[in-house]
Design an enzyme around this catalytic site. Structure first.
Site, mmCIF file in Angstrom:
data_model
loop_
_atom_site.group_PDB
_atom_site.id
_atom_site.type_symbol
_atom_site.label_atom_id
_atom_site.label_comp_id
_atom_site.label_asym_id
_atom_site.label_seq_id
_atom_site.Cartn_x
_atom_site.Cartn_y
_atom_site.Cartn_z
ATOM 1 C CE1 TYR A 47 -17.702 30.333 49.008
ATOM 2 C CE2 TYR A 47 -16.651 31.128 51.016
ATOM 3 C CZ TYR A 47 -17.549 30.291 50.387
ATOM 4 O OH TYR A 47 -18.302 29.412 51.120
ATOM 5 C CG ASP B 246 -42.044 26.000 50.762
ATOM 6 O OD1 ASP B 246 -41.813 24.956 50.108
ATOM 7 O OD2 ASP B 246 -42.439 25.973 51.941
ATOM 8 N NE ARG C 162 -18.256 33.622 53.137
ATOM 9 C CZ ARG C 162 -19.309 32.980 52.673
ATOM 10 N NH1 ARG C 162 -19.924 33.442 51.594
ATOM 11 N NH2 ARG C 162 -19.751 31.894 53.249
ATOM 12 C CD GLU D 93 -28.553 25.070 44.363
ATOM 13 O OE1 GLU D 93 -29.598 24.414 44.141
ATOM 14 O OE2 GLU D 93 -27.674 24.684 45.148
ATOM 15 C CG ASN E 235 -24.272 31.950 45.880
ATOM 16 O OD1 ASN E 235 -24.620 31.181 46.768
ATOM 17 N ND2 ASN E 235 -22.997 32.172 45.602
ATOM 18 N N PRO F 196 -26.681 35.366 52.280
ATOM 19 C CG PRO F 196 -27.015 33.777 53.925
ATOM 20 C CD PRO F 196 -27.616 34.305 52.660
ATOM 21 C CG ASN F 197 -22.039 35.339 55.699
ATOM 22 O OD1 ASN F 197 -21.868 36.266 56.482
ATOM 23 N ND2 ASN F 197 -22.671 34.229 56.048
ATOM 24 C CB SER G 93 -16.945 26.855 46.764
ATOM 25 O OG SER G 93 -18.174 26.675 47.459
ATOM 26 N NE ARG H 214 -16.727 24.689 50.774
ATOM 27 C CZ ARG H 214 -17.129 25.925 51.129
ATOM 28 N NH1 ARG H 214 -17.858 26.633 50.283
ATOM 29 N NH2 ARG H 214 -16.802 26.423 52.304
ATOM 30 C CG HIS I 207 -23.536 26.809 45.257
ATOM 31 N ND1 HIS I 207 -24.002 27.465 46.364
ATOM 32 C CD2 HIS I 207 -24.509 25.949 44.879
ATOM 33 C CE1 HIS I 207 -25.205 27.012 46.654
ATOM 34 N NE2 HIS I 207 -25.548 26.089 45.763
ATOM 35 C CB ALA J 218 -25.183 29.207 54.855
HETATM 36 C C1 DQA Z 1 -21.657 29.210 48.554
HETATM 37 C C2 DQA Z 1 -21.492 27.849 49.225
HETATM 38 C C3 DQA Z 1 -22.262 27.792 50.522
HETATM 39 O O1 DQA Z 1 -22.087 26.534 51.134
HETATM 40 C C4 DQA Z 1 -21.758 28.872 51.470
HETATM 41 O O2 DQA Z 1 -22.499 28.857 52.668
HETATM 42 C C5 DQA Z 1 -21.752 30.211 50.843
HETATM 43 C C6 DQA Z 1 -21.277 30.351 49.477
HETATM 44 C C7 DQA Z 1 -20.811 29.345 47.274
HETATM 45 O O3 DQA Z 1 -21.079 30.250 46.511
HETATM 46 O O4 DQA Z 1 -19.870 28.570 47.079
HETATM 47 O O5 DQA Z 1 -22.060 31.208 51.480
HETATM 48 O O6 DQA Z 1 -23.022 29.360 48.172
#
Ligand code: DQA
Length: 144
Positions: A22, A86, A17, A97, A73, A9-10, A101, A106, A99, A76
């Protein structure tokens, strides 16, 4: 070799954003760069804002026999989704995984990852370069 990059998401809003967190580059430019850099690898990209769609994609890709691994990624959902954890646990291909940031630096809620225990490893804090480092990790894992 085929690798799937999945954004949650996002992350479709990258470039617009919170650029102070980011950056201002888009995912499209990141993918162009990765595809130019890794011509021998087929990089498929998927983004969804919906938890169930992310789960469907992880399951389908994981069971297809097509992919060497997944770069994920989960946004949230990383911090909240036992269901995505799962799904990762239910497939046998490695999931890295990622990220953009440094989530460890954080808010407290972002320091917790429900998916980290079922992932091969975690790359966090290198901006969009985190995706490249995750691909490198999958390539190295195949060679070991
Ligand atoms: C994120 C970090 C998450 O906490 C956040 O909700 C994101 C982006 C990152 O890529 O830094 O949407 O996954």
């Amino acid at each position: 070799m085929k690798i799937l990059i999945v954004n949650g998401p996002n992350l479709n809003m990258l470039g617009r954003r919170q650029p102070e967190i980011y950056g201002s580059d888009t995912m499209e430019s990141c993918l162009d760069d990765l595809r130019g850099r890794y011509e021998e690898i087929e990089l498929e990209y998927y983004q969804s804002n919906c938890e169930g769609s992310l789960i469907d994609k992880i399951q389908t890709a994981g069971c297809s026999g097509e992919f060497a691994g997944i770069v994920l990624n989960a946004g949230a959902y990383t911090h909240t989704s036992l269901a995505i954890a799962d799904a990762i646990a239910s497939v046998s291909i490695p999931v890295v995984e990622v990220h953009i940031s440094n989530v460890a630096a954080r808010e407290a809620i972002r320091r917790q990852s429900l998916i980290a225990p079922v992932c091969k490893g975690v790359i966090s804090g290198f901006g969009l370069d985190s995706y490249r480092l995750a691909i490198e990790a999958l390539i190295c894992g195949r060679q070991r």
